[in-house]
Design a protein around this motif. Structure first.
Motif, PDB file in Angstrom:
ATOM      1  N   ALA A  28       2.956  10.534  -0.506  1.00  0.00           N
ATOM      2  CA  ALA A  28       4.254   9.864  -0.434  1.00  0.00           C
ATOM      3  C   ALA A  28       4.097   8.464   0.169  1.00  0.00           C
ATOM      4  CB  ALA A  28       5.228  10.693   0.393  1.00  0.00           C
ATOM      5  N   ALA A  29       3.262   8.342   1.210  1.00  0.00           N
ATOM      6  CA  ALA A  29       3.028   7.029   1.819  1.00  0.00           C
ATOM      7  C   ALA A  29       2.320   6.099   0.843  1.00  0.00           C
ATOM      8  CB  ALA A  29       2.218   7.184   3.098  1.00  0.00           C
ATOM      9  N   GLU A  30       1.355   6.621   0.102  1.00  0.00           N
ATOM     10  CA  GLU A  30       0.663   5.798  -0.894  1.00  0.00           C
ATOM     11  C   GLU A  30       1.623   5.348  -1.991  1.00  0.00           C
ATOM     12  OE1 GLU A  30      -2.530   8.360  -2.106  1.00  0.00           O
ATOM     13  OE2 GLU A  30      -3.907   7.525  -0.610  1.00  0.00           O
ATOM     14  N   ALA A  31       2.545   6.201  -2.376  1.00  0.00           N
ATOM     15  CA  ALA A  31       3.530   5.823  -3.387  1.00  0.00           C
ATOM     16  C   ALA A  31       4.432   4.707  -2.858  1.00  0.00           C
ATOM     17  CB  ALA A  31       4.364   7.030  -3.786  1.00  0.00           C
ATOM     18  N   ARG A  32       4.828   4.788  -1.582  1.00  0.00           N
ATOM     19  CA  ARG A  32       5.648   3.729  -1.003  1.00  0.00           C
ATOM     20  C   ARG A  32       4.885   2.410  -0.934  1.00  0.00           C
ATOM     21  NH1 ARG A  32       7.687   8.160   2.101  1.00  0.00           N
ATOM     22  NH2 ARG A  32       6.074   7.886   3.681  1.00  0.00           N
ATOM     23  N   VAL A  33       3.607   2.462  -0.561  1.00  0.00           N
ATOM     24  CA  VAL A  33       2.792   1.238  -0.504  1.00  0.00           C
ATOM     25  C   VAL A  33       2.642   0.642  -1.895  1.00  0.00           C
ATOM     26  CG1 VAL A  33       0.466   0.371  -0.056  1.00  0.00           C
ATOM     27  CG2 VAL A  33       1.571   1.846   1.608  1.00  0.00           C
ATOM     28  N   THR A  34       2.413   1.484  -2.887  1.00  0.00           N
ATOM     29  CA  THR A  34       2.286   1.003  -4.261  1.00  0.00           C
ATOM     30  C   THR A  34       3.581   0.355  -4.733  1.00  0.00           C
ATOM     31  OG1 THR A  34       0.696   2.756  -4.724  1.00  0.00           O
ATOM     32  CG2 THR A  34       1.720   1.691  -6.622  1.00  0.00           C
ATOM     33  N   LEU A  86      -5.320   1.792   6.056  1.00  0.00           N
ATOM     34  CA  LEU A  86      -4.718   2.743   6.992  1.00  0.00           C
ATOM     35  C   LEU A  86      -3.506   2.136   7.677  1.00  0.00           C
ATOM     36  CD1 LEU A  86      -4.827   5.521   8.284  1.00  0.00           C
ATOM     37  CD2 LEU A  86      -6.379   4.591  10.005  1.00  0.00           C
ATOM     38  N   VAL A  87      -3.584   0.861   8.034  1.00  0.00           N
ATOM     39  CA  VAL A  87      -2.439   0.194   8.659  1.00  0.00           C
ATOM     40  C   VAL A  87      -1.267   0.138   7.689  1.00  0.00           C
ATOM     41  CG1 VAL A  87      -1.625  -2.041   9.515  1.00  0.00           C
ATOM     42  CG2 VAL A  87      -3.794  -1.123  10.326  1.00  0.00           C
ATOM     43  N   LYS A  88      -1.540  -0.159   6.410  1.00  0.00           N
ATOM     44  CA  LYS A  88      -0.464  -0.180   5.409  1.00  0.00           C
ATOM     45  C   LYS A  88       0.183   1.189   5.268  1.00  0.00           C
ATOM     46  CE  LYS A  88      -2.376  -3.840   2.501  1.00  0.00           C
ATOM     47  NZ  LYS A  88      -2.984  -4.130   1.200  1.00  0.00           N
ATOM     48  N   LEU A  89      -0.643   2.244   5.276  1.00  0.00           N
ATOM     49  CA  LEU A  89      -0.099   3.601   5.169  1.00  0.00           C
ATOM     50  C   LEU A  89       0.729   3.958   6.387  1.00  0.00           C
ATOM     51  CD1 LEU A  89      -3.137   5.492   3.619  1.00  0.00           C
ATOM     52  CD2 LEU A  89      -0.965   4.984   2.523  1.00  0.00           C
ATOM     53  N   GLU A  90       0.271   3.553   7.573  1.00  0.00           N
ATOM     54  CA  GLU A  90       1.039   3.844   8.785  1.00  0.00           C
ATOM     55  C   GLU A  90       2.365   3.113   8.784  1.00  0.00           C
ATOM     56  OE1 GLU A  90      -1.695   2.893  11.916  1.00  0.00           O
ATOM     57  OE2 GLU A  90      -2.628   4.875  11.859  1.00  0.00           O
ATOM     58  N   LYS A  91       2.377   1.873   8.293  1.00  0.00           N
ATOM     59  CA  LYS A  91       3.639   1.127   8.203  1.00  0.00           C
ATOM     60  C   LYS A  91       4.587   1.757   7.186  1.00  0.00           C
ATOM     61  CE  LYS A  91       2.026  -3.378   9.709  1.00  0.00           C
ATOM     62  NZ  LYS A  91       1.809  -4.783   9.339  1.00  0.00           N
ATOM     63  N   ALA A  92       4.028   2.454   6.202  1.00  0.00           N
ATOM     64  CA  ALA A  92       4.846   3.123   5.186  1.00  0.00           C
ATOM     65  C   ALA A  92       5.324   4.486   5.649  1.00  0.00           C
ATOM     66  CB  ALA A  92       4.060   3.257   3.887  1.00  0.00           C
ATOM     67  N   GLY A  93       4.961   4.891   6.881  1.00  0.00           N
ATOM     68  CA  GLY A  93       5.470   6.146   7.416  1.00  0.00           C
ATOM     69  C   GLY A  93       4.456   7.258   7.545  1.00  0.00           C
ATOM     70  N   TYR A  94       3.199   7.013   7.227  1.00  0.00           N
ATOM     71  CA  TYR A  94       2.183   8.063   7.331  1.00  0.00           C
ATOM     72  C   TYR A  94       1.652   8.107   8.757  1.00  0.00           C
ATOM     73  CZ  TYR A  94      -2.184  10.592   6.787  1.00  0.00           C
ATOM     74  OH  TYR A  94      -3.205  11.480   6.934  1.00  0.00           O
ATOM     75  N   ASN A  95       1.537   9.307   9.308  1.00  0.00           N
ATOM     76  CA  ASN A  95       0.982   9.509  10.638  1.00  0.00           C
ATOM     77  C   ASN A  95      -0.290  10.338  10.499  1.00  0.00           C
ATOM     78  OD1 ASN A  95       0.455   9.851  13.325  1.00  0.00           O
ATOM     79  ND2 ASN A  95       2.244  11.113  13.751  1.00  0.00           N
TER      80      ASN A  95
END
Length: 106
Positions: free
Chosen positions: A60-66, A37-46
């Motif tokens: 979209a956030a998961e794609a950025r993290v990947t 969840l922290v990784k997703l929030e850092k990638a822009g997910y709220n």
């Protein structure tokens, strides 16, 4: 009628262990979920953001993290290593007049 009930009961008893172990292979701890969840929030997910675009936002956030994980794993620098190296002093060397050929053509 009794044989049908026995057959159904036997089928249920035999199928119960298969169904009960269906999700035991992948257990995720709370710490791993929070880290994701922290990784997703850092990638822009709220997570408290708008619910109208829910699937698109998290995908979209998961794609950025990947993409970030892929870039980190395949950078030109390679992984960090733990190790040591040793260097020694030059030892005694006796030069001779004979030097063997470096390359011999066949």
């Amino acid at each position: 009628m009794k044989s049908l009930i026995k057959a159904v009961a036997l089928a249920v008893v035999l199928a119960a262990p298969v169904v009960s172990f269906a999700q035991s292979n992948s257990s995720v701890t709370r710490a791993e979920v929070r880290a994701d969840l922290v990784k997703l929030e850092k990638a822009g997910y709220n997570p408290n953001g708008d619910a109208i675009n829910y699937p698109e936002n998290i995908q979209a956030a998961e794609a950025r993290v990947t993409t970030q994980n892929f870039a980190a794993q395949h950078s030109g620098y390679g992984p960090s290593t733990n190790g040591s190296s040793q260097a020694g002093a030059r030892g005694e060397f006796t030069a001779s007049s004979y030097s063997p050929p470096v390359y011999i053509a066949h």
